[in-house]
Design a protein around this motif. Sequence first.
Motif, PDB file in Angstrom:
ATOM      1  N   VAL A 115       0.849  -1.194   0.000  1.00  0.00           N
ATOM      2  CA  VAL A 115       0.000   0.000   0.000  1.00  0.00           C
ATOM      3  C   VAL A 115       0.889   1.251   0.000  1.00  0.00           C
ATOM      4  O   VAL A 115       0.570   2.249  -0.644  1.00  0.00           O
ATOM      5  N   VAL A 132      -7.159  -3.281  -0.447  1.00  0.00           N
ATOM      6  CA  VAL A 132      -5.969  -2.862   0.294  1.00  0.00           C
ATOM      7  C   VAL A 132      -6.167  -3.072   1.796  1.00  0.00           C
ATOM      8  O   VAL A 132      -7.295  -3.052   2.299  1.00  0.00           O
ATOM      9  N   VAL A 150       1.042   7.171   2.748  1.00  0.00           N
ATOM     10  CA  VAL A 150      -0.388   6.867   2.693  1.00  0.00           C
ATOM     11  C   VAL A 150      -1.199   8.069   3.161  1.00  0.00           C
ATOM     12  O   VAL A 150      -2.195   8.454   2.533  1.00  0.00           O
ATOM     13  N   ALA A 175     -10.692   2.592  -2.106  1.00  0.00           N
ATOM     14  CA  ALA A 175      -9.383   3.187  -2.392  1.00  0.00           C
ATOM     15  C   ALA A 175      -9.500   4.299  -3.425  1.00  0.00           C
ATOM     16  O   ALA A 175      -8.834   5.334  -3.318  1.00  0.00           O
TER      17      ALA A 175
END
Length: 257
Positions: A115, A132, A150, A175
């Motif tokens: 990720v 994810v 992230v 996502a």
Amino acid sequence: MRHTDGYVNHEIVHGIATIEFFHPSGNSLPGAILEGLAKTINGISIDNHVKVVVLRSAGDRAFCAGASFDELIAITTEAEGKKFFSGFAHVINAMRKCPKLIIGRVQGKAVGGGVGLIAATDYTIATEDASVKLSELAVGIGPFVVGPAVERKIGVAGFSQLAIDATEWRSAEWAKRHGLYSEIYKTLLEVDDSVAALAERLANSSPEAMLHLKNIFWQGTEHWDTLLSDRAAISGQLVLSDFTRNAINKFKAKSAK
């Protein structure tokens, strides 16, 4: 760059550099693969023939299973732990500093460090089954090194959801809605067609304009060399805990059944 288990390969065609990594354990990321990725990205960064980069993994299922549990369980000192987690820091920083735009091609599920790789791309195209998960907290570590990448991409709220609910998958639609994915498609063929079309357009765009855009996208991350190194040290300490070792051994035993 081939290793005992897996490889990092790249090719450059018409200004498009395609980097592919592979590991038989779900495209996981042992130290050798991480080192190969960082070196390859750094090399491409200074190649004037390259206009745009595509990052992908091999196969048609898992994009990346994250950190290698075999290497995690073999860590015996804080120094070894920091060195291992610094591998993720080096890759993310290489992607951050790369003066070319990086397109991520995601064909399946991504966990943990995977990720983080996705978050460090500049534009990501994925299949509808590319779920994810940040599973680190479930094994007592926490997504400390990949966290800044992230968080930068999907915000504190989205990052918090992934980091806290560490055992649950979030769909590709989730996502995309949170900005981790730019586009999602039903089939891998559609993904590859979209990646190829975008890469070709960018390869024929102004390198100077794209460089300025890249610098704007990553503005405010200039301190990440230090930040991610410090985060690697935290993970390197936590991986030595009895909690983490027991959790990893339980996970490996379950996976072996």
